[in-house]
Design a protein around this motif. Structure first.
Motif, PDB file in Angstrom:
ATOM      1  N   SER A  40       0.937  -1.079  -0.075  1.00 36.59           N
ATOM      2  CA  SER A  40      -0.010  -0.138  -0.081  1.00 36.59           C
ATOM      3  C   SER A  40       0.874   1.340  -0.125  1.00 36.59           C
ATOM      4  N   SER A  41       0.765   2.075  -1.101  1.00 35.27           N
ATOM      5  CA  SER A  41       1.540   3.486  -1.080  1.00 35.27           C
ATOM      6  C   SER A  41       3.206   3.095  -1.042  1.00 35.27           C
ATOM      7  N   ASN A 101      -4.529   5.094  13.804  1.00 28.69           N
ATOM      8  CA  ASN A 101      -5.780   5.263  12.678  1.00 28.69           C
ATOM      9  C   ASN A 101      -6.015   3.978  12.003  1.00 28.69           C
ATOM     10  N   THR A 102      -7.258   3.402  12.179  1.00 32.08           N
ATOM     11  CA  THR A 102      -7.652   2.110  11.523  1.00 32.08           C
ATOM     12  C   THR A 102      -7.188   1.872  10.079  1.00 32.08           C
ATOM     13  N   GLU A 103      -7.292   2.762   9.240  1.00 36.46           N
ATOM     14  CA  GLU A 103      -6.604   2.768   7.864  1.00 36.46           C
ATOM     15  C   GLU A 103      -5.217   2.464   7.887  1.00 36.46           C
ATOM     16  N   HIS A 104      -4.411   2.793   8.935  1.00 39.34           N
ATOM     17  CA  HIS A 104      -2.942   2.485   9.058  1.00 39.34           C
ATOM     18  C   HIS A 104      -2.913   1.113   9.243  1.00 39.34           C
ATOM     19  N   ILE A 106      -4.995  -1.383   9.042  1.00 41.63           N
ATOM     20  CA  ILE A 106      -5.378  -2.322   7.534  1.00 41.63           C
ATOM     21  C   ILE A 106      -4.144  -2.097   6.344  1.00 41.63           C
ATOM     22  N   ALA A 107      -3.635  -1.224   6.358  1.00 43.79           N
ATOM     23  CA  ALA A 107      -2.579  -0.860   5.081  1.00 43.79           C
ATOM     24  C   ALA A 107      -1.135  -1.837   5.850  1.00 43.79           C
ATOM     25  N   THR A 110      -2.262  -5.766   5.495  1.00 41.03           N
ATOM     26  CA  THR A 110      -2.395  -6.325   4.115  1.00 41.03           C
ATOM     27  C   THR A 110      -0.984  -6.421   3.536  1.00 41.03           C
TER      28      THR A 110
END
Length: 245
Positions: A40-41, A101-104, A106-107, A110
C-alpha cells in the motif's frame, strides 16, 4: 497450467518435516523474492522475526495451543505488521507521530499478509512445505514480550518452513462460482452454496486415508470462528498503538 498456477492450486498445509535444514542463502533469497509483493503506497509496513532459540520456539508452540511443528520445523518465522519505520518518516518529514488510525492498521496488515503469501508460495516452489500459525494470537502480549516487539508492531501469525516429511490430501476449495459475484453481491445464493459445499467436504473428510472424520465445512467453520474470538486482541492492538481512531 503454468508452474505458478499449479503451485497456487496445489497448496497444502505441511506440519511434518524432515531434519534437513534450510540453507541461509536460500532463505534470504526467498525473503527477497517475497518483497516483490504489492504494498500500500509502497510503505512496506512489515517485518519478520526468525525464531531460532529453542526455548522461545517451545514457548510459542505452547502459546499456540501445543502446535509441536513450531518446534520441529527447520525455520519458524513470525510475520509482523510494522509501522515503526513509517512513523519515523512521518516525524522526520514534519507530519507528526502516528495516531493509531484504523486505515494505517489495515494497510500494515495487508502489506504483511501479501508478503507472507508470496514467501510461502516461493518456498513451495523450491520444494519446501509450510503452514501459517494463527495460534500465536492466543497470547500476543507474551509473544511480543518474547520477541521484544516495540510499539507500532504486532505479530499477525507465524510461519513454519521445512522440507516435508508427509503429504496430506488436497482439500477441495469453494467453487469459483460461489465466491465470484457479477456486478453486485447476491446473498440469495448463500444457503444453497453452503449446503452443496458441505456435502462435498463431508465426502472428502470421510474419504481421507488418514484423519478421517464425520464433519462438514459448516461445522468446522462455525467452530473455528465462534470458539476463537480472541477478544483480548483489541486491547493488545491498542496497547501497541493500533486502532485508536
Amino acid at each position: 497450467m503454468n508452474p505458478i498456477l499449479q503451485a497456487q492450486t496445489n497448496h497444502k498445509s505441511i506440519r511434518q518435516y524432515t531434519q534437513q535444514p534450510i540453507d541461509d542463502a536460500l532463505l534470504k533469497q526467498l525473503i527477497q523474492a517475497a518483497q516483490g509483493a504489492a504494498s500500500s503506497s509502497f510503505i512496506q509496513a512489515y517485518s519478520l522475526i526468525q525464531v531460532s532459540n529453542k526455548d522461545n520456539r517451545q514457548k510459542m508452540a505452547a502459546l499456540a495451543g501445543g502446535q509441536k511443528w513450531v518446534e520441529s520445523a527447520a525455520e519458524f518465522l513470525v510475520i509482523c505488521a510494522d509501522l515503526t519505520r513509517v512513523e519515523h518518516c512521518s516525524i522526520e518529514q514534519g507530519l507528526g507521530e502516528l495516531e493509531g488510525n484504523t486505515e494505517h492498521f489495515i494497510a500494515a496488515t495487508t502489506d504483511a499478509t501479501f508478503f507472507a503469501q508470496n514467501l510461502m508460495l516461493g518456498a513451495e516452489s523450491v520444494g519446501l512445505g509450510a503452514v501459517f500459525i494463527g495460534g500465536i494470537r492466543n497470547d500476543p502480549a507474551q509473544v511480543a514480550d518474547i520477541l521484544n516487539l516495540p510499539k507500532h508492531v504486532y505479530p499477525i501469525f507465524g510461519l513454519c518452513l521445512g522440507y516435508p516429511d508427509a503429504q496430506p490430501d488436497l482439500k477441495p476449495r469453494l467453487p469459483v462460482d460461489v465466491i465470484l459475484h457479477k456486478d453486485s453481491y447476491d446473498s440469495r445464493r448463500c444457503a444453497d452454496d453452503v449446503k452443496a459445499y458441505d456435502t462435498q467436504m463431508q465426502a472428502y473428510y470421510q474419504s481421507r486415508g488418514d484423519n478421517q472424520k464425520t464433519s462438514n465445512w459448516s461445522e468446522q467453520t462455525a467452530a473455528a470462528v465462534q470458539k476463537k474470538k480472541r477478544e483480548h486482541m483489541l486491547s493488545f492492538l491498542q496497547q501497541q498503538g493500533f486502532l485508536k481512531r
